[in-house]
Design an enzyme around this catalytic site. Structure first.
Site, short mmCIF file in Angstrom:
data_model
loop_
_atom_site.label_atom_id
_atom_site.label_comp_id
_atom_site.label_asym_id
_atom_site.label_seq_id
_atom_site.Cartn_x
_atom_site.Cartn_y
_atom_site.Cartn_z
N HIS A 41 0.84 -1.22 0.00
CA HIS A 41 0.00 0.00 0.00
C HIS A 41 0.86 1.26 0.00
CE1 HIS A 41 -4.18 -1.29 0.38
NE2 HIS A 41 -3.75 -2.27 1.17
N ASP A 89 -0.39 -7.66 1.29
CA ASP A 89 0.15 -6.29 1.36
C ASP A 89 1.65 -6.29 1.64
OD1 ASP A 89 -0.54 -3.33 3.42
OD2 ASP A 89 0.33 -3.57 1.41
N SER A 183 3.73 1.53 8.85
CA SER A 183 3.45 0.42 7.93
C SER A 183 4.70 -0.02 7.20
CB SER A 183 2.42 0.87 6.90
OG SER A 183 1.28 1.28 7.61
#
Ligand SMILES: O=C(O)c1[nH]c2ccc(F)cc2c1NC(=O)[C@H]1C[C@@H]1c1ccccc1
Length: 232
Positions: A41, A89, A183
């Site tokens: 992402h 992801d 992230s």
């Protein structure tokens, strides 16, 4: 990182900061001399630009002896990753050259056995993500310890309502949690990278919405395949 504290400098020599035009965007970590693992992402709003990877850093801005910014030769998102959900992801980044390893720059091994980490296991996660609900961005690496939440608890209808697959895992998010900018970083349990902080936008620090991570073991073959195929 919410509710955590400044990390011991250089105790996480595997940590990477993925940057665009000198700005931290996401975390990542060194899985081989020329390869960094992060979250797919994180490439969403980069309109095809390649990241630069900062290794050996504690502070994002201050000069430090082993800090070095590497150019990226290739960015390979997992083919199953997409903007609509948190599936697959993962992002592999090949550095332009092998990272110079030293006490501040080291590879972190990842879990290859596809078996769930037991609930309540306390793991740790670090990052340069937001450290307050107002979105304050830290200069130094922060860390926080979090207990693993069972997939059944995490999938409860009032939590992530059956969206957590076997390839994902959760940690309790009461007060202490990962947040935007963390992230791509590793969830480390007993010294091994078990999972990667997912980069889908999610509320942070709310116990109703546990932290979501992509487990690495189910993707070991994909990771090995990509590293073997892209000419070194
Ligand atoms: O961290 C994330 O979850 C995440 N998911 C994304 C998806 C697209 C995307 F274009 C970016 C991201 C992104 N990172 C961010 O927004 C980073 C920029 C923000 C940030 C927060 C704290 C400290 C420094 C910088």
């Amino acid at each position: 990182i919410l509710g955590g504290h400044v990390a011991e400098p250089h105790l996480r020599p595997h940590m990477a900061s993925l940057q665009l035009d000198g700005e931290h965007v996401c975390g990542g970590f060194l899985i081989a001399e020329q390869w960094v693992l992060s979250a797919a992402h994180c490439t969403e709003e980069t309109d095809g630009k390649l990241f630069q990877v900062l290794l050996g850093a504690h502070s994002l801005t201050e000069p430090e002896p082993h800090k070095r910014l590497y150019r990226v030769r290739a960015q390979i998102p997992h083919p199953g990753s997409n903007i609509h959900n948190n599936k697959d992801d993962l992002l592999l980044l090949q550095l332009e050259e092998k990272a110079e390893l030293n006490e501040h720059v080291q590879v972190l091994r990842f879990q290859r056995e596809d078996r769930d980490v037991a609930a309540d296991t306390v793991c740790e996660v670090a990052g340069w993500g937001t450290v307050s609900h107002s979105g304050r961005r830290p200069d130094k690496l922060y860390q926080v310890e979090r207990p693993v939440l069972s997939r059944d608890d995490c999938n409860h209808r009032t939590r992530h309502d059956h969206t957590i697959t076997r390839n994902m895992m959760c940690t309790d998010s009461r007060k202490k949690d990962t947040c935007k900018g963390d992230s791509g970083g590793p969830l480390v349990c007993n010294g091994v990278a078990e999972a990667v902080v997912t980069a889908g936008s999610r509320v942070c620090g709310n116990y109703k919405k546990p932290g979501i991570y992509t487990r690495i073991a189910p993707y070991a073959a994909w990771i090995d395949g990509v590293m073997a195929s892209v000419a070194g």
